[in-house]
Scaffold this motif. Structure first.
Motif, PDB file in Angstrom:
ATOM      1  N   ASP A 108       0.961  -1.135   0.005  1.00  0.00           N
ATOM      2  CA  ASP A 108       0.043  -0.027  -0.061  1.00  0.00           C
ATOM      3  C   ASP A 108       0.804   1.287   0.068  1.00  0.00           C
ATOM      4  N   LEU A 109       0.988   1.930  -0.992  1.00  0.00           N
ATOM      5  CA  LEU A 109       1.881   3.080  -1.235  1.00  0.00           C
ATOM      6  C   LEU A 109       1.394   4.335  -0.484  1.00  0.00           C
ATOM      7  N   ASP A 110       0.253   4.729  -0.671  1.00  0.00           N
ATOM      8  CA  ASP A 110      -0.360   6.026   0.224  1.00  0.00           C
ATOM      9  C   ASP A 110       0.323   7.116  -0.776  1.00  0.00           C
ATOM     10  N   LYS A 111       0.375   8.261  -0.172  1.00  0.00           N
ATOM     11  CA  LYS A 111       0.711   9.436  -0.787  1.00  0.00           C
ATOM     12  C   LYS A 111       2.264   9.623  -1.156  1.00  0.00           C
ATOM     13  N   ARG A 112       2.458  10.291  -2.232  1.00  0.00           N
ATOM     14  CA  ARG A 112       3.907  10.413  -2.733  1.00  0.00           C
ATOM     15  C   ARG A 112       4.371  11.910  -2.185  1.00  0.00           C
ATOM     16  N   TYR A 113       5.641  12.157  -1.638  1.00  0.00           N
ATOM     17  CA  TYR A 113       5.992  13.433  -1.194  1.00  0.00           C
ATOM     18  C   TYR A 113       7.241  13.659  -2.043  1.00  0.00           C
ATOM     19  N   TYR A 114       7.395  15.181  -2.108  1.00  0.00           N
ATOM     20  CA  TYR A 114       8.379  15.852  -2.743  1.00  0.00           C
ATOM     21  C   TYR A 114       9.106  16.721  -1.972  1.00  0.00           C
ATOM     22  N   PHE A 115      10.371  17.092  -2.222  1.00  0.00           N
ATOM     23  CA  PHE A 115      11.309  17.822  -1.490  1.00  0.00           C
ATOM     24  C   PHE A 115      10.987  19.127  -1.875  1.00  0.00           C
ATOM     25  N   ALA A 134      26.629  20.702   1.225  1.00  0.00           N
ATOM     26  CA  ALA A 134      25.893  19.815   1.715  1.00  0.00           C
ATOM     27  C   ALA A 134      24.469  19.141   1.121  1.00  0.00           C
ATOM     28  N   PHE A 135      24.036  20.060   0.432  1.00  0.00           N
ATOM     29  CA  PHE A 135      22.667  19.822  -0.144  1.00  0.00           C
ATOM     30  C   PHE A 135      22.674  19.770  -1.566  1.00  0.00           C
ATOM     31  N   LYS A 136      23.787  19.619  -2.232  1.00  0.00           N
ATOM     32  CA  LYS A 136      23.892  19.777  -3.711  1.00  0.00           C
ATOM     33  C   LYS A 136      23.186  18.587  -4.294  1.00  0.00           C
ATOM     34  N   ASN A 137      22.993  17.402  -3.806  1.00  0.00           N
ATOM     35  CA  ASN A 137      22.447  16.339  -4.280  1.00  0.00           C
ATOM     36  C   ASN A 137      20.931  16.324  -4.069  1.00  0.00           C
ATOM     37  N   LEU A 138      20.378  17.184  -3.280  1.00  0.00           N
ATOM     38  CA  LEU A 138      18.844  17.427  -3.174  1.00  0.00           C
ATOM     39  C   LEU A 138      18.237  18.472  -4.212  1.00  0.00           C
ATOM     40  N   ARG A 139      17.270  17.973  -4.732  1.00  0.00           N
ATOM     41  CA  ARG A 139      16.565  19.189  -5.946  1.00  0.00           C
ATOM     42  C   ARG A 139      15.275  19.139  -5.596  1.00  0.00           C
ATOM     43  N   ILE A 140      14.907  20.636  -5.280  1.00  0.00           N
ATOM     44  CA  ILE A 140      13.619  20.814  -5.018  1.00  0.00           C
ATOM     45  C   ILE A 140      12.479  20.406  -6.199  1.00  0.00           C
ATOM     46  N   GLY A 141      11.443  19.840  -5.522  1.00  0.00           N
ATOM     47  CA  GLY A 141      10.456  19.143  -6.556  1.00  0.00           C
ATOM     48  C   GLY A 141      10.668  17.776  -7.085  1.00  0.00           C
ATOM     49  N   LYS A 142      11.823  17.180  -6.626  1.00  0.00           N
ATOM     50  CA  LYS A 142      11.976  15.755  -6.584  1.00  0.00           C
ATOM     51  C   LYS A 142      11.554  14.973  -5.546  1.00  0.00           C
ATOM     52  N   GLN A 148      18.950  10.491   1.566  1.00  0.00           N
ATOM     53  CA  GLN A 148      19.831  11.695   1.106  1.00  0.00           C
ATOM     54  C   GLN A 148      19.688  12.627   1.995  1.00  0.00           C
ATOM     55  N   ILE A 149      18.392  12.882   2.863  1.00  0.00           N
ATOM     56  CA  ILE A 149      18.167  13.916   3.585  1.00  0.00           C
ATOM     57  C   ILE A 149      19.178  13.465   4.920  1.00  0.00           C
ATOM     58  N   SER A 150      19.011  12.083   5.425  1.00  0.00           N
ATOM     59  CA  SER A 150      20.057  11.835   6.507  1.00  0.00           C
ATOM     60  C   SER A 150      21.436  12.245   6.141  1.00  0.00           C
ATOM     61  N   GLU A 151      21.843  11.901   4.892  1.00  0.00           N
ATOM     62  CA  GLU A 151      23.455  12.089   4.351  1.00  0.00           C
ATOM     63  C   GLU A 151      23.770  13.515   4.491  1.00  0.00           C
ATOM     64  N   ALA A 152      22.678  14.393   3.993  1.00  0.00           N
ATOM     65  CA  ALA A 152      22.902  15.835   3.963  1.00  0.00           C
ATOM     66  C   ALA A 152      23.108  16.450   5.494  1.00  0.00           C
ATOM     67  N   ILE A 153      22.328  15.876   6.467  1.00  0.00           N
ATOM     68  CA  ILE A 153      22.526  16.343   7.696  1.00  0.00           C
ATOM     69  C   ILE A 153      23.576  15.859   8.151  1.00  0.00           C
ATOM     70  N   ASP A 179       0.198  20.062   0.913  1.00  0.00           N
ATOM     71  CA  ASP A 179      -0.195  18.853   0.906  1.00  0.00           C
ATOM     72  C   ASP A 179       0.754  17.614   0.633  1.00  0.00           C
ATOM     73  N   SER A 180       1.651  18.031  -0.512  1.00  0.00           N
ATOM     74  CA  SER A 180       2.740  16.807  -0.676  1.00  0.00           C
ATOM     75  C   SER A 180       4.126  17.253  -0.699  1.00  0.00           C
ATOM     76  N   LEU A 181       4.502  18.676  -0.194  1.00  0.00           N
ATOM     77  CA  LEU A 181       5.822  19.129  -0.328  1.00  0.00           C
ATOM     78  C   LEU A 181       6.287  18.966   1.261  1.00  0.00           C
ATOM     79  N   ILE A 182       7.538  18.692   1.274  1.00  0.00           N
ATOM     80  CA  ILE A 182       8.255  18.315   2.720  1.00  0.00           C
ATOM     81  C   ILE A 182       9.310  19.343   2.601  1.00  0.00           C
ATOM     82  N   PHE A 183       9.437  20.216   3.562  1.00  0.00           N
ATOM     83  CA  PHE A 183      10.607  20.996   3.836  1.00  0.00           C
ATOM     84  C   PHE A 183      11.343  20.603   5.261  1.00  0.00           C
TER      85      PHE A 183
END
Length: 296
Positions: A108-115, A134-142, A148-153, A179-183
């Motif tokens: 059961d996948l439920d909702k998909r979230y984006y950075f 530290a955040f060069k591998n993270l792309r807004i909207g991906k 990746q978040i843990s690695e950036a921290i 609704d689906s964006l996570i900061f």
């Protein structure tokens, strides 16, 4: 009160029944080969097939241990694509005609979230620009990827540790918007910038202090730097003299900006002894002619 008691009793019976059913499924599958592996339909396709991800394979023995690992692998796989609330269950059904089992994975996948981006609070001496790599591998909207978040921290922590901040405290939180964006919201308490007031050596028996000191990438008066300590540890292990190397930092009781660096070692047992005559200097202290004993 009686109603609540009956409700709780019903829940306990349901849980007991489910556990019994799960145990019965394990018994059914024990010692039998897997005839077929079936995945519930999911409206998503990543870069791998689900069959490639799991360890259980058709034609092999059914192993509950592997099935449990499969659930973890499938969960992590979908989480890396932004399905943070994915739920993976398994079920096994005996086919008496073949004396084999069918293994089902219910997803059961439920909702998909984006950075959505990263926000900071509490920055004082470290500029934001220094943290950006530290955040060069993270792309807004991906898709939001916790790995990746843990690695950036961790990279942010390293930047502080290598900037004289061994006591930095970083509190990460997720903020859900639209609704689906996570900061990612990082609350940072830098604490004091620390300098090495003194270096102490513990555990030395046959090995001389200057041998340890020459391998250190940090010295008295330097600002704390974890990268330098890591390199120092590698240097000491590379000598082949030590079985164990560790660094402890002890702040001075009357000054939080200064600390004693303790070098704790455990020497290896000596295999041979070499002798050399010469003149030695150690921190401006003249020892004159001496016999230097090196143990390896």
């Amino acid at each position: 009160m009686n109603k609540n008691f009956r409700t709780n009793q019903t829940k306990h019976w349901v849980i007991a029944f489910l556990l019994l059913l799960l145990a019965w499924q394990v018994v059914l599958g024990a010692g039998r080969k897997i005839d077929k592996i079936i995945f519930s339909k999911v409206d998503f396709k990543g870069d791998q097939s689900l069959e490639e991800i799991i360890n259980s394979k058709e034609g092999r023995l059914y192993e509950p241990r592997l099935v449990k690992l499969d659930r973890i692998l499938l969960t992590n796989y979908f989480k890396n694509y932004g399905f943070l609330n994915v739920d993976v269950r398994d079920s096994v059904v005996l086919d008496p005609r073949k004396n084999r089992v069918k293994l089902y994975y219910l997803i059961d996948l439920d909702k998909r979230y984006y950075f959505g981006g990263v926000r900071f609070s509490g920055l004082e001496t470290i500029p934001l620009k220094k943290l950006e790599p530290a955040f060069k591998n993270l792309r807004i909207g991906k898709p939001f990827q916790e790995a990746q978040i843990s690695e950036a921290i961790r990279k942010v922590e390293d930047i502080f540790y290598n900037s004289g901040k061994p006591y930095v405290n970083i509190d990460p939180q997720y903020l859900y918007e639209q609704d689906s964006l996570i900061f990612l919201y990082l609350t940072i308490k830098e604490n004091a910038t620390v300098y090495i007031a003194d270096i102490q050596y513990k555990g030395l028996k046959m090995c001389q202090k200057f041998i340890v000191r020459r391998e250190l990438e940090i010295k008295k008066g330097d600002r704390y730097n974890r990268q330098a300590l890591n390199k120092s540890q590698q240097n000491l292990y590379a000598t082949g003299l030590f079985r164990y190397v560790r660094f402890d930092l002890e702040p001075l009781p009357d000054d939080s900006t200064r600390a004693v660096l303790k070098v704790l070692v455990q020497e290896k047992e000596a295999r041979w002894v070499g002798f050399r005559l010469g003149v030695a200097h150690d921190q401006d202290i003249y020892f004159g002619n001496k016999v230097e004993i090196t143990l390896q």
